[in-house]
Design a protein around this motif. Sequence first.
Motif, short mmCIF file in Angstrom:
data_model
loop_
_atom_site.label_atom_id
_atom_site.label_comp_id
_atom_site.label_asym_id
_atom_site.label_seq_id
_atom_site.Cartn_x
_atom_site.Cartn_y
_atom_site.Cartn_z
N HIS A 14 0.81 -1.22 0.00
CA HIS A 14 0.00 0.00 0.00
C HIS A 14 0.85 1.27 0.00
O HIS A 14 0.40 2.32 -0.46
N TRP A 15 2.11 1.17 0.49
CA TRP A 15 2.94 2.37 0.55
C TRP A 15 3.68 2.64 -0.76
O TRP A 15 4.37 3.65 -0.90
N ALA A 16 3.57 1.74 -1.72
CA ALA A 16 4.31 1.88 -2.99
C ALA A 16 3.48 2.71 -3.97
O ALA A 16 2.62 2.20 -4.66
N GLY A 17 3.74 4.01 -4.01
CA GLY A 17 2.98 4.91 -4.88
C GLY A 17 3.51 4.97 -6.29
O GLY A 17 4.35 4.17 -6.73
N ARG A 18 3.03 5.96 -7.03
CA ARG A 18 3.32 6.09 -8.46
C ARG A 18 4.81 6.25 -8.73
O ARG A 18 5.38 5.56 -9.58
N ASN A 19 5.47 7.16 -8.01
CA ASN A 19 6.89 7.39 -8.25
C ASN A 19 7.74 6.17 -7.89
O ASN A 19 8.68 5.83 -8.60
N TYR A 20 7.40 5.53 -6.78
CA TYR A 20 8.13 4.32 -6.39
C TYR A 20 8.01 3.26 -7.48
O TYR A 20 9.00 2.60 -7.84
N SER A 21 6.81 3.10 -8.02
CA SER A 21 6.60 2.10 -9.07
C SER A 21 7.39 2.43 -10.33
O SER A 21 7.99 1.55 -10.95
N LEU A 22 7.39 3.70 -10.73
CA LEU A 22 8.13 4.10 -11.92
C LEU A 22 9.63 3.90 -11.73
O LEU A 22 10.33 3.42 -12.64
N LEU A 23 10.15 4.30 -10.57
CA LEU A 23 11.57 4.16 -10.31
C LEU A 23 11.99 2.69 -10.30
O LEU A 23 13.04 2.33 -10.84
N THR A 24 11.17 1.84 -9.70
CA THR A 24 11.50 0.42 -9.64
C THR A 24 11.43 -0.21 -11.03
O THR A 24 12.33 -0.96 -11.42
N ALA A 25 10.37 0.10 -11.78
CA ALA A 25 10.23 -0.49 -13.12
C ALA A 25 11.38 -0.08 -14.04
O ALA A 25 11.94 -0.91 -14.77
N SER A 26 11.76 1.20 -14.00
CA SER A 26 12.84 1.66 -14.87
C SER A 26 14.17 1.04 -14.48
O SER A 26 15.00 0.70 -15.33
N ALA A 27 14.41 0.85 -13.17
CA ALA A 27 15.66 0.22 -12.73
C ALA A 27 15.72 -1.24 -13.14
O ALA A 27 16.78 -1.76 -13.49
N ILE A 28 14.58 -1.93 -13.09
CA ILE A 28 14.54 -3.32 -13.55
C ILE A 28 14.93 -3.42 -15.02
O ILE A 28 15.72 -4.27 -15.42
N ILE A 29 14.40 -2.50 -15.84
CA ILE A 29 14.68 -2.54 -17.27
C ILE A 29 16.16 -2.32 -17.55
O ILE A 29 16.79 -3.05 -18.33
N THR A 30 16.76 -1.32 -16.91
CA THR A 30 18.17 -1.05 -17.17
C THR A 30 19.07 -2.16 -16.63
O THR A 30 20.11 -2.47 -17.23
N ASN A 31 18.70 -2.79 -15.53
CA ASN A 31 19.51 -3.90 -15.02
C ASN A 31 19.45 -5.11 -15.94
O ASN A 31 20.44 -5.82 -16.09
#
Length: 443
Positions: A14-31
């Motif tokens: 519940h604490w994972a908002g929009r920015n957290y989701s975007l930052l995590t998704a983009s880091a997954i892609i680059t890794n």
Amino acid sequence: MNWLPPTAARGLPHWAGRNYSLLTASAIITNLGSHGALIAAAFAVLQHGGDGGDVGLVAAARTLPLVLFLLIGGALADRFPRHRVMVAANALNCLSQAAFAALVLTGQPQLWQMMLLTALCGTGTAFFNPAAEGMLLATVSGEHANRAFALFRLAVNGAGIGGAALGGAMIAAVGPGWVLAVDAAAFAAAGALRAFLRVGPAAERPPGEGLLADLREGWREVIGRPWLWSIILQFSVVVAVVGAAEAVYGPLVAQEHFGGARPWGLALAAFGAGTICGALLMMRWKPRRLLLVGTLCVFPLALPSAALAVPLPAWGLSLVMFLSGTAIEVFGVSWMASLHQEIPEEKFSRVAAYDWCGSVSMLPLATALAGPAESLVGRSNALWGCATLVVLVTGAVLFVPDVRTISRRTPEPVATGEATAPTEGATGTTAPAASAAPTVTPG
């Protein structure tokens, strides 16, 4: 444009908002892209007539811009919207990797061309890393910070496993050029996602303060904390010797003893699997003596160099890499928790830049000298030397009182939600250099 579904619908906490989701998704892609590209760069050099010394020169070209530009990147990240700095850095990474891929796929790349393009990619990383440090943890409340960072690391390390394994398999099947092309596409996709971050205006600065004043202020924060500068010095050696072993000697051992890139990719994937186990552990475990526990977990980083020196069979090397990955992830989360607790948020990117710069300061020299060292003393002796240095400098850090005594404080609750999207000066996307895996990967 609120195109992301609610966090509950995405299966996130519940604490994972929009920015957290975007930052995590983009880091997954680059890794996914960058872990394979690091292997591909080494094998591109070897497949076009290079030797261990040439591999070391290309690796040094990637890391030298970190030393030259990290401090400037940290100062800029505390002055300008950090997501814009990150997007611009990703664009440079995309273009440089695309050009590298084109050279490998269409012709006979020269050593200087490969060094130049990897240096451009390293320049993008130098500006990306300090900006990224100031983003993630500000998207969640203080009580969830440890869990949020551990979950982020769990996701990106899982991507690193897939990237290393897939990269090794692709190199064996279609060659390193296509792996570099995939990395360029990953940077383009990640930069597009980061463009949608909602970031507030930069903090107001007193008139007349310039970059030099910002850097001096960051330096005072670092030099006034013995635990901070001693661990940065420790990792200037650890990252250098482990990075040289991983970037130069690892591919050579794999080619001579294991039959090529695939087993080395699997060994790096095992390291990534270990970091996932470490992240899962740290989602549950909150050690009170943060830096003491973290520093003790640096000792296992000596094991991969020793395993390559023997060398162990491929399965033994993978087991050692798994153990070292677990240990360094425990250090990484402990280190980030310490920084998040002790460093003022408005100075965080500058402190992170000094951390990155100090930690990678010797890496270009170490990778460049790896080939000559092999010729002088032999590969096995050079690898045993790497392992010994890790043990010695880590033991020395334990004599610093604050490393043994700094304890976790209970965080004060702060407001959260989409209204608290990161403002300039917020802390922490990825652990700084002292807490990262020894290989320096782009954002």
